[in-house]
Design a protein around this motif. Structure first.
Motif, PDB file in Angstrom:
ATOM      1  N   LYS A   1       1.060  -1.177  -0.036  1.00 43.31           N
ATOM      2  CA  LYS A   1      -0.570   0.081  -0.199  1.00 43.31           C
ATOM      3  C   LYS A   1       1.377   1.229  -0.164  1.00 43.31           C
ATOM      4  O   LYS A   1       0.794   2.542  -1.152  1.00 43.31           O
ATOM      5  N   THR A   2       1.955   1.434   0.546  1.00 44.19           N
ATOM      6  CA  THR A   2       2.369   2.884   0.985  1.00 44.19           C
ATOM      7  C   THR A   2       3.695   2.760  -0.617  1.00 44.19           C
ATOM      8  O   THR A   2       3.765   3.256  -0.865  1.00 44.19           O
ATOM      9  N   SER A   3       3.844   1.935  -0.875  1.00 42.63           N
ATOM     10  CA  SER A   3       5.241   1.509  -2.735  1.00 42.63           C
ATOM     11  C   SER A   3       3.490   2.183  -3.401  1.00 42.63           C
ATOM     12  O   SER A   3       4.020   2.966  -4.404  1.00 42.63           O
ATOM     13  N   ASP A   4       2.671   1.401  -3.471  1.00 47.86           N
ATOM     14  CA  ASP A   4       1.398   2.189  -4.317  1.00 47.86           C
ATOM     15  C   ASP A   4       1.181   3.319  -4.232  1.00 47.86           C
ATOM     16  O   ASP A   4       0.731   3.677  -5.183  1.00 47.86           O
ATOM     17  N   CYS A   5       0.910   3.995  -3.319  1.00 49.04           N
ATOM     18  CA  CYS A   5       0.281   5.595  -2.647  1.00 49.04           C
ATOM     19  C   CYS A   5       1.487   5.918  -3.050  1.00 49.04           C
ATOM     20  O   CYS A   5       1.075   7.296  -3.929  1.00 49.04           O
ATOM     21  N   LEU A   6       3.436   5.565  -2.580  1.00 49.95           N
ATOM     22  CA  LEU A   6       3.868   6.693  -3.436  1.00 49.95           C
ATOM     23  C   LEU A   6       4.084   6.968  -4.777  1.00 49.95           C
ATOM     24  O   LEU A   6       4.315   7.815  -5.533  1.00 49.95           O
ATOM     25  N   SER A   7       4.242   5.577  -5.752  1.00 45.76           N
ATOM     26  CA  SER A   7       3.887   5.489  -6.985  1.00 45.76           C
ATOM     27  C   SER A   7       2.755   6.295  -7.467  1.00 45.76           C
ATOM     28  O   SER A   7       2.569   6.307  -9.063  1.00 45.76           O
ATOM     29  N   ASP A   8       1.734   6.315  -7.004  1.00 50.12           N
ATOM     30  CA  ASP A   8       0.905   6.601  -7.398  1.00 50.12           C
ATOM     31  C   ASP A   8       0.167   8.115  -7.705  1.00 50.12           C
ATOM     32  O   ASP A   8      -0.299   9.455  -8.222  1.00 50.12           O
ATOM     33  N   ILE A   9       0.270   9.248  -6.702  1.00 49.56           N
ATOM     34  CA  ILE A   9       0.286  10.117  -6.472  1.00 49.56           C
ATOM     35  C   ILE A   9       1.116  11.259  -5.810  1.00 49.56           C
ATOM     36  O   ILE A   9       0.694  12.708  -5.265  1.00 49.56           O
ATOM     37  N   ALA A  10       2.303  10.498  -5.310  1.00 52.92           N
ATOM     38  CA  ALA A  10       3.550  11.920  -4.563  1.00 52.92           C
ATOM     39  C   ALA A  10       3.639  12.925  -5.926  1.00 52.92           C
ATOM     40  O   ALA A  10       4.048  11.781  -6.684  1.00 52.92           O
ATOM     41  N   LYS A  11       4.639  13.474  -5.594  1.00 52.22           N
ATOM     42  CA  LYS A  11       4.970  14.129  -6.335  1.00 52.22           C
ATOM     43  C   LYS A  11       5.996  13.955  -6.545  1.00 52.22           C
ATOM     44  O   LYS A  11       6.912  13.385  -5.860  1.00 52.22           O
ATOM     45  N   GLY A  12       6.270  14.176  -7.798  1.00 55.34           N
ATOM     46  CA  GLY A  12       7.809  13.509  -8.943  1.00 55.34           C
ATOM     47  C   GLY A  12       8.243  12.607  -9.263  1.00 55.34           C
ATOM     48  O   GLY A  12       6.777  10.807  -8.938  1.00 55.34           O
ATOM     49  N   SER A  13       8.828  11.917 -10.167  1.00 51.87           N
ATOM     50  CA  SER A  13       8.751  10.331 -10.596  1.00 51.87           C
ATOM     51  C   SER A  13       9.138   9.443  -9.351  1.00 51.87           C
ATOM     52  O   SER A  13       9.425   8.629 -10.004  1.00 51.87           O
TER      53      SER A  13
ATOM     54  N   THR B   1      10.707   5.578   1.274  1.00 52.97           N
ATOM     55  CA  THR B   1       9.623   6.329   2.860  1.00 52.97           C
ATOM     56  C   THR B   1      11.984   6.436   3.393  1.00 52.97           C
ATOM     57  O   THR B   1      12.898   6.147   2.432  1.00 52.97           O
ATOM     58  N   THR B   2      11.911   7.418   4.303  1.00 51.05           N
ATOM     59  CA  THR B   2      12.652   7.799   4.890  1.00 51.05           C
ATOM     60  C   THR B   2      13.044   6.145   5.850  1.00 51.05           C
ATOM     61  O   THR B   2      14.946   6.626   5.333  1.00 51.05           O
TER      62      THR B   2
ATOM     63  N   THR C   1       9.339  12.555   4.671  1.00 53.70           N
ATOM     64  CA  THR C   1       9.201  12.159   6.177  1.00 53.70           C
ATOM     65  C   THR C   1       8.206  11.453   6.653  1.00 53.70           C
ATOM     66  O   THR C   1       7.634  11.005   5.953  1.00 53.70           O
ATOM     67  N   ASN C   2       8.424  10.660   7.785  1.00 53.57           N
ATOM     68  CA  ASN C   2       7.544   9.612   8.828  1.00 53.57           C
ATOM     69  C   ASN C   2       5.810  10.492   8.781  1.00 53.57           C
ATOM     70  O   ASN C   2       4.793   9.903   8.263  1.00 53.57           O
ATOM     71  N   LYS C   3       6.319  11.313   8.748  1.00 49.47           N
ATOM     72  CA  LYS C   3       4.702  12.801   8.943  1.00 49.47           C
ATOM     73  C   LYS C   3       4.206  12.689   7.600  1.00 49.47           C
ATOM     74  O   LYS C   3       2.977  12.909   7.242  1.00 49.47           O
ATOM     75  N   GLU C   4       4.941  13.289   6.280  1.00 47.63           N
ATOM     76  CA  GLU C   4       4.616  13.092   4.807  1.00 47.63           C
ATOM     77  C   GLU C   4       3.777  11.779   4.657  1.00 47.63           C
ATOM     78  O   GLU C   4       3.249  11.671   4.032  1.00 47.63           O
TER      79      GLU C   4
ATOM     80  N   ILE D   1       0.128  11.155   2.902  1.00 50.77           N
ATOM     81  CA  ILE D   1       0.356  10.523   1.438  1.00 50.77           C
ATOM     82  C   ILE D   1      -0.908   9.542   2.192  1.00 50.77           C
ATOM     83  O   ILE D   1      -1.833   9.172   1.014  1.00 50.77           O
ATOM     84  N   MET D   2      -0.422   8.402   2.662  1.00 49.90           N
ATOM     85  CA  MET D   2      -1.341   7.396   3.166  1.00 49.90           C
ATOM     86  C   MET D   2      -2.969   7.763   3.904  1.00 49.90           C
ATOM     87  O   MET D   2      -4.283   7.185   3.135  1.00 49.90           O
ATOM     88  N   ASN D   3      -2.910   8.589   4.499  1.00 47.98           N
ATOM     89  CA  ASN D   3      -4.504   9.415   4.921  1.00 47.98           C
ATOM     90  C   ASN D   3      -5.118   9.509   3.710  1.00 47.98           C
ATOM     91  O   ASN D   3      -6.088   9.017   3.532  1.00 47.98           O
TER      92      ASN D   3
END
Length: 368
Positions: A214-226, A230-231, A256-259, A263-265
């Motif tokens: 789920k974390t990898s999916d969120c980062l690859s889906d909506i996080a800014k940048g290509s 995670t920290t 960061t953990n907070k960021e 993203i996850m929320n």
């Protein structure tokens, strides 16, 4: 017979030798509970161990462990044999351990997972054949690079790839090479998104590696940048490379953990409401606990989009998936994906993808 994997959280001082001895005690009486031990993983550093066995049910696993040595697992999950092997590389003891009398296996089940997504920026008619060819070429190259960096391609769905690696360094270097594919080949209407996180196969959730996926999916889906990690992954990379950090020219975003929590929320909330027409930015503010200005600033910094644009694009991606399946007409797709009218949906779709939904359907463009 079903296959189960269990999680043991180890007390301080327990070693791989201790786990090997406990495993031998399991094997001595496994027949009494109609079980068959397949293998195990032990991680002294993270104080975890995982057993893989055939058993009639979860209770049999508990009863066997309790009678053999008293160490009852904290979690038990029914798993698929092929999935376990694709993530962890084996479903039986390593060859080098089979002939050892005690069979000590100090092999962690901790893995680094990378998700790569190829997304369309546009769907203009004149470029469809080029895009198809590019995606086929990328797919072949991604598979080859994963193998070259000692990874396993766990799953591929059209243009989404899930890979598992033992080494964080291999994962990141593989991701950089995959990103280079996009930079070296001129395909301006495709974008690459890469997300990397790491974790163990069983947690309090019900899925195998569910939290990490789920974390990898969120980062690859909506996080800014290509390319986002995670920290924790950054820390592991430095640990594998004598505290040498990633150079700035890699252009990797480290959350960061907070960021990461934001993203996850954000994704968790969006997944539950995206199809509801009445949902707006005010609902995001209320449910995420942010003021209007703070939500806007945070979204622009971490996602690169305003809340309105983010929700619109999320809905359009879902609409594209439905149009590709061709199970619904344009009006049905518009309302199912939360748009207030087919006319407004058509306008937004054309603005994002450069083609009308009707033209997309009529051309039968079965692409990503």
């Amino acid at each position: 017979m079903p296959i189960f994997m269990d999680l043991h959280e180890l007390p301080n001082g327990i070693t791989a030798k201790d786990i090997a001895e406990m495993h031998q005690e399991d094997l001595k009486i496994e027949h009494k509970y109609n079980c068959r031990g397949l293998t195990y993983w032990c991680d002294e550093e993270r104080q975890t161990a995982f057993c893989l066995m055939e058993a009639p049910n979860k209770q049999a696993v508990i009863d066997l462990h309790q009678k053999a040595h008293g160490a009852i697992p904290q979690q038990i999950l029914e798993v698929n044999e092929a999935i376990v092997e694709s993530f962890l590389g084996r479903i039986e003891d390593p060859i080098k351990s089979k002939d050892a009398s005690l069979n000590i296996i100090n092999d962690p089940a901790f893995r680094t997972l990378m998700i790569v997504k190829l997304k369309h920026k546009t769907l203009r008619n004149t470029e469809i054949n080029t895009l198809k060819a590019a995606i086929r070429g990328y797919t072949t190259s991604i598979k080859a690079l994963t193998a070259n960096y000692n990874g396993s391609l766990v799953k591929q769905e059209t243009a989404t790839f899930l890979m598992s690696f033992t080494s964080v360094t291999d994962t990141i270097h593989c991701g950089l090479k995959i990103r280079d594919l996009h930079n070296c080949v001129i395909t301006p209407d495709l974008e690459f998104k890469i997300g990397i996180s790491a974790g163990i196969p069983i947690t309090k959730n019900d899925g195998f590696f569910e939290d990490t996926i789920k974390t990898s999916d969120c980062l690859s889906d909506i996080a800014k940048g290509s390319f986002s990690i995670t920290t924790a992954v950054m820390g592991l990379y430095e640990g594998e490379n004598q505290n040498k950090p990633l150079t700035k020219d890699t252009a990797i975003t480290v959350l960061t953990n907070k960021e990461e929590d934001f993203i996850m929320n954000l994704m968790h909330y969006t997944e539950g409401i995206w199809s509801h027409t009445a949902i707006g930015v005010n609902d995001f503010e209320e449910n995420l606990g942010y003021s209007k200005s703070k939500l806007y600033r945070t979204m622009m910094r971490l996602v690169g989009k305003s809340p309105n644009m983010f929700l619109r694009d999320y809905r359009l991606n879902k609409a594209l998936e439905l149009l590709i399946k061709q199970d619904h007409n344009i009006s049905e797709v518009a309302y199912q994906t939360g748009f207030s009218s087919p006319t407004y949906f058509t306008k937004c779709f054309h603005k994002k993808y450069g083609i009308l939904p009707s033209s997309f359907i009529s051309n039968n463009q079965n692409i990503v």
